[in-house]
Design an enzyme around this catalytic site. Structure first.
Site: not given
Length: 676
Positions: A467, A470
């Site tokens: 994550e 991202h």
């Protein structure tokens, strides 16, 4: 308007953060009413502008027109996923179809589309920059794919279909959250036989949160998977596993099977109205893969070697089950338990040995340090009111200049939907001056009692790095238009930065520095570190089979005519590909939020694997240079992928970084299915 904090022209919090401490649930409805009317008037003014269309008075004006609506939505939809309640869920049910109808109203507006089409037809003579041409192309495509070029009757029907799909996606999500929130298994100390301390601590905290004595196992992945890996009580593993896989199909008001059937029917109708043979054709047109055939070729290239590897492992797990005196055959709720035992046998470590070295705070530090060494970033904690006490904030800087705000929301709670994701409260843009992004990572790590360190499994740590990859894509964005900033790229390209960043978790020098025992601060022993790195592909057959099966079901459901019984179609796909009884899909259709909680990954679950082909090849670029922190390769990664958003086609961006597109062999080699 200033009485409602959502409607203030500017937010006076540091870095322009939303005034979370002032926003209440009651503010959203009135804010949306005003924002929708304001945006409608601004769009109408653009469409009715008597001046000839220009990029400025049409495309840029449209981006400005959405700002208030987007700003309110960024707050509402982020909080609806992370800290929901009955009021928020009622608002979701009301707002989803309203917003969908408004989007159709705008994108099907004939005069507005006429201006966009005129610009598109004359694009080469307008003197636009490459980025502006890209934005114009994407805007025109957005209108066409929304139905702007259809006859009036078809536009009207398509708008109704899209509105109903929004309602169904919201209902699916809320049903799934209800199933996950309401189920738990209360246990005694004896019931947790075989479970290490970290599982007991998390189960005790889960029980405390639910007001029961002793321990509780919930459907949070960070709790139920360690339970399945360690609990010696086979009957309790079966009970927990069946509950985990039954989400969304328990009957009653939260059953998702009817929603799935109607969703597939409406998606097929939507595609046919737009001139496509099936929804998969429509969905894949703007992606890198382009066609269902290309997707299926990739998935099947991985399926056979993955299935062979899983079969070999299943035979060994059956032997371990028999050694325990169990006369039954291996079942799906046995796999995690005996696989963990096999990992101890083959690689001489287990989660209980590894987990004391994977403190949440140290893993966050590790991700930050890698970003610092690769891209020159620093992270300074910020003490500001946020939307939940568990959330943390950092000021992200480079060379002393503010670059972004990063929020971390790491712990599971019953008001948060399951899974892990990256989102943003504000995108990066430079249209009217520099606007830097506010980015959030959301995870669902099991929370431990106050005062105890939060220890992660290796899969949790991988999720954190994923994550954060991202987040880097959004934080490093450097484009003019929000429409193409950050992660606004092709679906099968968006997972490249996240999956690529996972690689740095397993770099030995990173683990040596940050994987330290939570009690002694001793570094992870080199022997354990070596075993961890060597075991990266352990159980890869299982992991690949559960993923590819889900991706093939997703593709097939959207490539064929909508079935009357989607569950029967799912079962038929699994029979056809030879899905083992001992492994379940990673996401069975009734809880497949990726593809049914909205259109996000519908026909696109394959994209994780498509991106992994590039990820494997991209990390090889570092290995071929001076190592994982090679400045030249890091610079190319920054300049051609992380900072560029969707300013060019994904193939162009990747080829600029690496020189050419990779083949599937890179992925097969990374997963251990191809040697030499």
């Amino acid at each position: 308007m200033t009485d409602n904090p959502l409607l203030r022209e500017t937010w006076d919090r540091p870095f322009g953060l939303p005034p979370f401490d002032e926003i209440t649930d009651e503010h959203y409805a009135s804010a949306y009413d005003i924002a929708l009317e304001t945006t409608r008037n601004e769009v109408r003014a653009i469409a009715d502008n008597p001046e000839p269309p220009s990029f400025s008075n049409t495309i840029e004006a449209m981006e400005r027109a959405d700002r208030l609506l987007d700003r309110i939505g960024d707050v509402f939809w982020n909080l609806s996923g992370t800290d929901s309640n009955d009021t928020i869920e009622a608002l979701e049910r009301d707002l989803s179809p309203r917003l969908s109808a408004f989007e159709s109203e705008v994108l099907m507006d004939a005069p507005l589309f006429g201006r966009v089409r005129q610009l598109q037809e004359n694009r080469k003579s307008l003197g636009l920059t490459d980025e502006q041409i890209r934005v114009l192309d994407l805007t025109h495509r957005m209108f066409v794919r929304a139905g702007a070029a259809l006859a009036a009757k078809d536009r009207e029907r398509l708008a109704a279909v899209v509105e109903r799909l929004a309602e169904l996606g919201t209902a699916f999500s809320q049903n799934l959250l209800a199933d996950e929130r309401d189920w738990f298994m209360d246990l005694t100390d004896d019931d947790l036989a075989g479970c290490p301390g970290f599982v007991r601590s998390a189960a005790a905290e889960a029980a405390r949160e639910r007001g029961v004595e002793g321990f509780a196992i919930t459907l949070s992945r960070s709790l139920i998977v360690p339970f399945l890996q360690n609990a010696t009580r086979r009957d309790l593993r079966e009970r927990a596993y069946r509950a985990w896989t039954a989400r969304g199909r328990n009957g009653g008001d939260t059953d998702n099977r009817g929603i799935i059937r109607e969703t597939l029917e409406l998606r097929e109708e939507r595609a046919r109205l737009l001139g496509f043979d099936c929804y998969a054709d429509y969905r894949l047109e703007p992606e890198m893969a382009k066609t269902p055939t290309a997707v299926r070729e990739l998935l099947m290239a991985v399926w056979k070697p993955a299935l062979d590897a899983a079969a070999r492992d299943a035979g060994r797990l059956q032997s371990l089950l028999s050694d325990d005196g169990v006369t039954d055959t291996l079942k799906a709720w046995d796999w995690h338990f005996y696989s963990e035992r096999l990992r101890r046998q083959d690689h001489d470590f287990d989660e209980a040995e590894l987990k004391p070295y994977l403190q949440l705070d140290r893993m966050i530090e590790a991700a930050f340090d890698c970003a610092s060494r690769l891209f020159g970033l620093t992270f300074v904690p910020v003490d500001v009111p946020l939307y939940h006490p568990d959330v943390r904030a950092w000021d992200v800087r480079r060379n002393g200049r503010h670059l972004a705000v990063f929020l971390g929301d790491y712990f599971h709670r019953s008001s948060k939907r399951s899974g892990a994701w990256c989102s943003r409260f504000r995108p990066q843009s430079k249209l009217d001056g520099e606007m830097r992004p506010i980015v959030v990572n959301v995870c669902n790590f099991a929370k431990v009692p106050e005062g105890e360190p939060c220890l992660l499994t290796i899969d949790d740590a991988r999720t954190l790095f994923h994550e954060f990859g991202h987040a880097l894509h959004s934080m490093l964005s450097d484009v003019t238009y929000a429409q193409i900033s950050g992660t606004s790229v092709a679906l099968d390209f968006v997972e490249l930065p996240s999956q690529l960043f996972e690689n740095w978790l397993f770099v030995p020098e990173v683990l040596e520095r940050f994987a330290r025992h939570h009690e002694t601060e001793d570094p992870m022993p080199r022997t354990l570190l070596d075993r961890l790195v060597a075991a990266q592909n352990f159980d890869q057959g299982f992991r690949s089979v559960e993923f590819v099966a889900s991706a093939l079901v997703d593709l097939t459901l959207h490539e064929n005519p909508a079935p009357q019984d989607p569950m029967a179609s799912e079962a038929a796909v699994l029979r056809e590909i030879g899905m083992p009884d001992t492994i379940s899909m990673r996401h069975a259709s009734p809880h497949f939020a990726h593809i049914f909680s909205g259109d996000g990954y519908a026909s696109g679950y394959y994209s994780y694997m498509w991106s992994e082909v590039m990820d494997a090849d991209a990390f090889a670029a570092f290995e071929e240079a001076s190592g994982p922190f090679d400045p030249g390769v890091a610079g190319r990664l920054h300049d051609h992928i992380l900072s560029t958003g969707g300013s060019r086609e994904a193939e162009v961006l990747y080829s600029a970084f690496r020189g050419a597109m990779p083949g599937v062999e890179a992925l097969l080699r990374k997963r251990g299915f191809l040697t030499g």
